[in-house]
Design a protein around this motif. Structure first.
Motif, short mmCIF file in Angstrom:
data_model
loop_
_atom_site.label_atom_id
_atom_site.label_comp_id
_atom_site.label_asym_id
_atom_site.label_seq_id
_atom_site.Cartn_x
_atom_site.Cartn_y
_atom_site.Cartn_z
N TYR A 248 100.48 47.57 95.58
CA TYR A 248 101.18 48.67 94.91
C TYR A 248 100.21 49.45 94.04
CZ TYR A 248 104.56 51.15 92.01
OH TYR A 248 105.26 52.12 91.36
N GLN A 249 100.30 50.78 94.09
CA GLN A 249 99.43 51.65 93.30
C GLN A 249 100.26 52.62 92.47
OE1 GLN A 249 96.14 51.25 93.11
NE2 GLN A 249 96.25 49.57 94.60
N SER A 250 99.65 53.13 91.41
CA SER A 250 100.29 54.18 90.62
C SER A 250 100.51 55.41 91.49
CB SER A 250 99.42 54.54 89.43
OG SER A 250 98.22 55.17 89.87
N ASP A 251 101.42 56.27 91.06
CA ASP A 251 101.70 57.47 91.84
C ASP A 251 100.45 58.29 92.09
OD1 ASP A 251 104.35 56.80 92.01
OD2 ASP A 251 105.07 58.28 90.57
N ALA A 252 99.63 58.47 91.05
CA ALA A 252 98.45 59.32 91.19
C ALA A 252 97.50 58.76 92.24
CB ALA A 252 97.75 59.45 89.84
N VAL A 253 97.23 57.46 92.19
CA VAL A 253 96.33 56.85 93.17
C VAL A 253 96.96 56.85 94.55
CG1 VAL A 253 95.21 54.69 93.83
CG2 VAL A 253 95.11 55.46 91.46
N PHE A 254 98.26 56.55 94.61
CA PHE A 254 98.98 56.51 95.88
C PHE A 254 98.88 57.86 96.59
CE2 PHE A 254 102.96 57.14 98.24
CZ PHE A 254 103.00 56.01 99.03
N TYR A 255 99.17 58.94 95.88
CA TYR A 255 99.15 60.25 96.52
C TYR A 255 97.73 60.73 96.81
CZ TYR A 255 104.14 60.54 95.60
OH TYR A 255 105.49 60.30 95.59
N GLU A 256 96.76 60.30 96.02
CA GLU A 256 95.38 60.66 96.33
C GLU A 256 94.89 59.94 97.59
OE1 GLU A 256 91.71 62.70 95.85
OE2 GLU A 256 93.78 63.06 95.21
N LEU A 257 95.27 58.68 97.74
CA LEU A 257 94.95 57.96 98.98
C LEU A 257 95.58 58.66 100.18
CD1 LEU A 257 95.54 54.28 97.78
CD2 LEU A 257 93.34 55.23 98.53
N MET A 258 96.80 59.14 99.99
CA MET A 258 97.50 59.84 101.06
C MET A 258 96.81 61.17 101.37
SD MET A 258 101.62 60.50 101.00
CE MET A 258 102.19 58.85 101.40
N ARG A 259 96.43 61.88 100.34
CA ARG A 259 95.81 63.20 100.53
C ARG A 259 94.46 63.09 101.23
NH1 ARG A 259 92.27 66.66 98.38
NH2 ARG A 259 91.50 65.12 96.89
N ARG A 260 93.70 62.04 100.92
CA ARG A 260 92.35 61.89 101.49
C ARG A 260 92.36 61.32 102.90
NH1 ARG A 260 88.53 59.25 96.73
NH2 ARG A 260 89.00 60.76 95.06
N ALA A 261 93.44 60.69 103.33
CA ALA A 261 93.46 60.02 104.63
C ALA A 261 93.26 61.01 105.77
CB ALA A 261 94.78 59.27 104.81
N ALA A 262 92.57 60.58 106.81
CA ALA A 262 92.43 61.40 108.01
C ALA A 262 93.75 61.47 108.76
CB ALA A 262 91.33 60.84 108.91
N VAL A 263 94.47 60.34 108.77
CA VAL A 263 95.76 60.24 109.47
C VAL A 263 96.66 59.32 108.66
CG1 VAL A 263 96.95 59.55 111.59
CG2 VAL A 263 94.66 60.55 111.74
#
Length: 361
Positions: A248-263
């Motif tokens: 589980y990650q904080s919202d900020a880290v969670f959405y940054e991981l999502m934004r950076r993902a290739a897919v």
């Protein structure tokens, strides 16, 4: 409109899908000028439950709290959690997100399955309006409770709570320390059986012998029945697969991981709505989903889709996207356009219409 008594039993709890729905809907309703009386939060709101558990408070204390309220209507958000008895003069609205305990009983405990079935049946008897978050959920509900049809409406969730995150120094240091590859595949969500993470692992096992290794990042908490897939992940890592479970990650880290993902990949076997892929699409991340549940309804043609048992199809889709920046860009644009259709203002407007219908009954 008079103030609305608003189910806040998940307000102070760690964020879940229903908790997110509660807070985002409250903000959107208040922006429309609706006054809310938040009931049942642990410590915040106008009628906190203090140390009482959510179930005990809803069954034992909430009817008395409602009787002492000036609100004409109570809105419960937790699939089945209306009071068993009606407070005099009070109208009831219930939001149903999914019927997973009835559709996939093996994915929840037997105690919760029985609680869900019995309490939902009673809640539907006393509800004046039932809000379903998708047409898929509505059809699943009416297949079992056709008597609720005239009182049931579809009001989709919003996704405009998601923005490119502002990271503090600690979050930046954490992401830097991960040393994630430039192009990784992300799955975000719990690791329970229903989410079908096994299909992603199957796809990885098909791609590596072809010289197409994939870096997979998993962001989400353990859940009921997650032990087997967690063991498989450990085994695959010992065999050299690059699979990182971040928990589980904080919202900020969670959405940054999502934004950076290739897919972003989300092969769930069933969703009542399916917010994570829509969140990824809003952030411009190319997305692959399964053809199950509400995912085709929510994602439309803005995400690639594969059958929930089609590991070869998922492997081909991952390989194609990872080796085609042009297709990723095109899919990202379609995803942003699809996600823009889902706003919490529209959710609030639909919910407000349900309130008005309930008050007319």
């Amino acid at each position: 409109m008079s103030p609305i008594a608003f189910d806040a039993t998940l307000w102070d709890e760690p964020t879940t899908g229903i908790g997110l729905y509660t807070r985002c809907l409250a903000s959107a309703l208040e922006a429309l000028g609706v006054q809310l009386i938040r009931m049942g939060a642990q410590s915040s709101g106008e009628a906190p439950r203090a140390k009482a558990g959510r179930t005990a408070w809803t069954l034992g204390s909430l009817p008395r709290v409602l009787q002492g309220s000036d609100a004409p209507l109570y809105h419960a958000h937790g699939n089945f959690n209306l009071p068993l008895i009606r407070a005099p003069g009070m109208k009831y609205v219930l939001t149903v997100h999914d019927l997973i305990p009835l559709l996939m009983p093996e994915t929840v405990s037997s105690a919760f399955r029985w609680q869900f079935r019995l309490w939902l049946s009673r809640s539907l008897m006393v509800a004046d309006q039932v809000v379903c978050v998708s047409e898929r959920t509505r059809q699943d509900l009416l297949a079992r409770y056709p008597e609720a049809e005239s009182r049931t409406v579809v009001v989709p969730n919003g996704v405009d709570h998601v923005h490119a995150p502002a990271l503090d120094d600690t979050s930046k240091d954490f992401l830097r320390a991960l040393s994630l590859p430039k192009e990784y595949v992300l799955y975000a969500g719990s690791l329970d059986v229903r989410k079908n993470v096994d299909l992603v692992l199957d796809a990885l096992e098909r791609l590596r012998p072809r010289g197409r290794p994939v870096s997979l990042v998993l962001a989400g908490q353990s859940w009921f029945g997650a032990g087997r897939v967690e063991s498989r992940i450990s085994r695959m890592r010992s065999e050299g697969f690059e699979v990182r479970s971040l928990g589980y990650q904080s919202d900020a880290v969670f959405y940054e991981l999502m934004r950076r993902a290739a897919v972003f990949v989300f092969p769930s076997r069933y969703e009542g709505f399916g917010l994570p892929p829509l969140e990824a699409m809003r952030l411009g991340t190319p997305t692959i989903v399964s053809t199950a549940g509400s995912l085709p309804e929510v994602c439309g043609d803005a995400a690639l889709s594969v059958g929930p048992d089609d590991a070869n199809g998922l492997a081909r889709a991952l390989d194609r996207l990872l080796h085609s920046p042009e297709e990723r860009r095109a899919l990202a644009e379609r995803g942003r356009a699809q996600a823009a259709k889902f706003t919490w203002k529209r959710t609030a407007e639909g919910t407000l219409a349900a309130y008005e219908a309930a008050l007319r009954r």
